[in-house]
Design a protein around this motif. Structure first.
Motif, PDB file in Angstrom:
ATOM      1  N   ARG A   8       7.699  41.325   2.541  1.00  0.00           N
ATOM      2  CA  ARG A   8       8.129  40.399   1.577  1.00  0.00           C
ATOM      3  C   ARG A   8       7.576  38.977   1.876  1.00  0.00           C
ATOM      4  NH1 ARG A   8      12.983  41.383  -1.519  1.00  0.00           N
ATOM      5  NH2 ARG A   8      14.046  43.381  -1.085  1.00  0.00           N
ATOM      6  N   LYS A   9       7.276  38.667   2.940  1.00  0.00           N
ATOM      7  CA  LYS A   9       6.450  37.505   3.164  1.00  0.00           C
ATOM      8  C   LYS A   9       5.283  37.503   2.907  1.00  0.00           C
ATOM      9  CE  LYS A   9       6.157  33.852   6.494  1.00  0.00           C
ATOM     10  NZ  LYS A   9       5.535  32.889   5.442  1.00  0.00           N
ATOM     11  N   ILE A  11       3.997  39.212   0.542  1.00  0.00           N
ATOM     12  CA  ILE A  11       3.769  39.240  -0.923  1.00  0.00           C
ATOM     13  C   ILE A  11       4.044  37.709  -1.502  1.00  0.00           C
ATOM     14  CG2 ILE A  11       5.085  39.953  -3.138  1.00  0.00           C
ATOM     15  CD1 ILE A  11       5.477  42.494  -1.749  1.00  0.00           C
ATOM     16  N   GLU A  12       5.114  37.120  -0.499  1.00  0.00           N
ATOM     17  CA  GLU A  12       5.290  35.713  -1.059  1.00  0.00           C
ATOM     18  C   GLU A  12       4.370  35.071  -0.834  1.00  0.00           C
ATOM     19  OE1 GLU A  12       8.086  32.489   1.195  1.00  0.00           O
ATOM     20  OE2 GLU A  12       9.304  33.977   0.167  1.00  0.00           O
ATOM     21  N   ASP A  13       3.669  34.872   0.516  1.00  0.00           N
ATOM     22  CA  ASP A  13       2.471  34.261   0.823  1.00  0.00           C
ATOM     23  C   ASP A  13       1.335  34.448  -0.315  1.00  0.00           C
ATOM     24  OD1 ASP A  13       3.999  33.228   2.849  1.00  0.00           O
ATOM     25  OD2 ASP A  13       3.006  34.274   4.485  1.00  0.00           O
ATOM     26  N   SER A  14       1.080  35.633  -0.751  1.00  0.00           N
ATOM     27  CA  SER A  14       0.012  35.845  -1.733  1.00  0.00           C
ATOM     28  C   SER A  14      -0.022  35.104  -2.722  1.00  0.00           C
ATOM     29  CB  SER A  14      -0.127  37.495  -1.954  1.00  0.00           C
ATOM     30  OG  SER A  14       0.987  37.823  -2.761  1.00  0.00           O
ATOM     31  N   GLY A  15       1.292  34.764  -3.095  1.00  0.00           N
ATOM     32  CA  GLY A  15       1.321  33.891  -4.389  1.00  0.00           C
ATOM     33  C   GLY A  15       1.774  35.048  -5.480  1.00  0.00           C
ATOM     34  N   SER A  17       4.241  38.014  -7.538  1.00  0.00           N
ATOM     35  CA  SER A  17       5.668  38.154  -7.486  1.00  0.00           C
ATOM     36  C   SER A  17       5.688  39.768  -7.168  1.00  0.00           C
ATOM     37  CB  SER A  17       6.125  37.961  -8.956  1.00  0.00           C
ATOM     38  OG  SER A  17       5.495  39.160  -9.917  1.00  0.00           O
ATOM     39  N   ILE A  18       6.822  40.129  -6.764  1.00  0.00           N
ATOM     40  CA  ILE A  18       7.253  41.621  -6.659  1.00  0.00           C
ATOM     41  C   ILE A  18       6.927  42.441  -7.788  1.00  0.00           C
ATOM     42  CG2 ILE A  18       9.115  43.376  -6.091  1.00  0.00           C
ATOM     43  CD1 ILE A  18      10.047  41.349  -3.956  1.00  0.00           C
TER      44      ILE A  18
END
Length: 66
Positions: A8-9, A11-15, A17-18
């Motif tokens: 999850r981190k 994915i979040e850091d990549s900018g 969305s899920i």
């Protein structure tokens, strides 16, 4: 079992969305959330996530083979 927090981190850091990541993998957002709730990813899904998120080998191993 996969380290879902680390995934999850990343994915979040990549900018991204899920929802976007799920679509790129060819699944619905709900299916991807279900997969993360039972973190037993298939080899093909690990390869797809590695490519989508541009994970290094170490990041991939830390997330999926810890």
């Amino acid at each position: 079992m996969a380290d879902v927090k680390a995934l999850r981190k990343k994915i979040e850091d990549s900018g991204m969305s899920i929802s976007f990541v799920a679509r790129k993998m060819g699944m619905t957002r709900e299916s991807f959330y279900n997969r993360m709730n039972k973190p037993d990813f298939r080899a093909s899904e690990i390869v797809a996530l590695t490519n989508i998120l541009r994970l290094t080998k170490k990041e991939r191993d830390d997330i999926f083979f810890n």
